[in-house]
Design an enzyme around this catalytic site. Sequence first.
Site, PDB file in Angstrom:
ATOM      1  CG  ASN A   1     -11.866   3.356  -8.265  1.00  0.00           C
ATOM      2  OD1 ASN A   1     -12.060   2.144  -8.359  1.00  0.00           O
ATOM      3  ND2 ASN A   1     -12.018   4.188  -9.275  1.00  0.00           N
TER       4      ASN A   1
ATOM      5  CG  HIS B   1     -14.421  -1.453  -2.023  1.00  0.00           C
ATOM      6  ND1 HIS B   1     -14.330  -1.953  -3.304  1.00  0.00           N
ATOM      7  CD2 HIS B   1     -15.519  -2.038  -1.475  1.00  0.00           C
ATOM      8  CE1 HIS B   1     -15.328  -2.807  -3.522  1.00  0.00           C
ATOM      9  NE2 HIS B   1     -16.064  -2.868  -2.433  1.00  0.00           N
TER      10      HIS B   1
ATOM     11  CG  ASN C   1     -16.525  -1.842 -18.892  1.00  0.00           C
ATOM     12  OD1 ASN C   1     -15.622  -2.211 -19.629  1.00  0.00           O
ATOM     13  ND2 ASN C   1     -16.560  -2.135 -17.602  1.00  0.00           N
TER      14      ASN C   1
ATOM     15  CB  CYS D   1      -6.282   3.357  15.486  1.00  0.00           C
ATOM     16  SG  CYS D   1      -5.584   2.623  16.976  1.00  0.00           S
TER      17      CYS D   1
ATOM     18  CE1 TYR E   1      -4.075  -1.642  -0.418  1.00  0.00           C
ATOM     19  CE2 TYR E   1      -3.104  -3.206   1.119  1.00  0.00           C
ATOM     20  CZ  TYR E   1      -4.078  -2.882   0.187  1.00  0.00           C
ATOM     21  OH  TYR E   1      -5.036  -3.798  -0.148  1.00  0.00           O
TER      22      TYR E   1
END
Length: 233
Positions: free
Chosen positions: A89, A106, A199, A114, A53
Site C-alpha cells: 500500500n 510499492h 481475506n 526527483c 495522485y
Amino acid sequence: MNSIFVLTGAGISAESGIQTFRGASGLWEGHRVEDVASPAGFQRDPALVFQFYNVRRAKIRAAQPNAAHLALARLEREFPGTVTVVTQNIDDLHERAGSRNVIHMHGEALKARCRDCRNISPCENNLDETNRCPACAVVGRLRPHIVWFGEMPLFMDEIYLALSKADLFISIGTSGQVYPAAGFAEAASQHGIRTIEVNPDSTKISPHFDEHLRGPAGVKVTELVEQLLSSSG
Ligand code: OAD
C-alpha cells in the site's frame, strides 16, 4: 517463535475507506490502471497522473487507521521477537497506527521523487509540473514516489532477508495477483514457514497457506494478534 513477517495489501485499508484495486469494473477509481500507474501513461498525460495522485493523497490524509492497522502496531510493540510489515500500500496508515518496522515495496503517496537527482522528499499536498526539487532545485522533475507497472519494487533484498528469517508469514488483504509480492506465500511455505491468509474471499494464492481466516481484516487481525500475544507471553 522469533520473527513474524506480515504482508499487507489494499484490503487492510478497505475499512478505512480506501478503495481496493481489483473491483468488478476492472477500473481503478474510474481510470484504466495503465493510464495512471505506468511510466508510459505518465509520459502521455502527466497532468492526469499528477491529478490522480493528488486526489489519492487527499483521500489518504483524510482516512484513519482501522482496527487491523492498530492490532499490527500492538503486535510490533508487545511481541518479544521481530515483526516486519511489508506493505504493497502507498498509504501511511500503518505508520499512523504506530507500526515502526514498515517497508513500502510499492512506494509512498506522501513522497515525491526527483527524476534528475533521485532525491526523495515529503509530499503532503498537491504535486504538479511546477514543483521544485528541494535537493537539486530543478523545477518540473518531481514525480510521485510510486512503483508503477513495469518498474522494480523497492527494498527487495531487505524483504527476502526478513522472509528468510521468519517463523510465521501472515498475508492480509491482498489478491495475490501482482508479483513479486504474490510469490511470497509460496516461497514461505517452501521454506517450511507457517502461513496464514486473512481475506474475506479465497484468492489465487490461497492454496499456499496453512490457515485461512475468512473475514474482514478489522475483526480477523485483531483476533489473530490477541492469540499470538497470549501464546507468546
Ligand atoms: P487488490 O485490490 O488486488 O486486492 C484486495 C484484496 O483485499 C482482495 O483479495 C479482497 O478480497 C481483499 N479485501 C477486501 N476487503 C477486505 C477487508 N475488509 N479485509 C481484508 N481483506 C479485504 O489489492 P492488492 O492485492 O493490494 O500495485 O494489489 C496489489 C497491487 O496491485 C497494489 O499494490 C497495486 C496494484 O496494482 C501498484 O500500484 C504497484
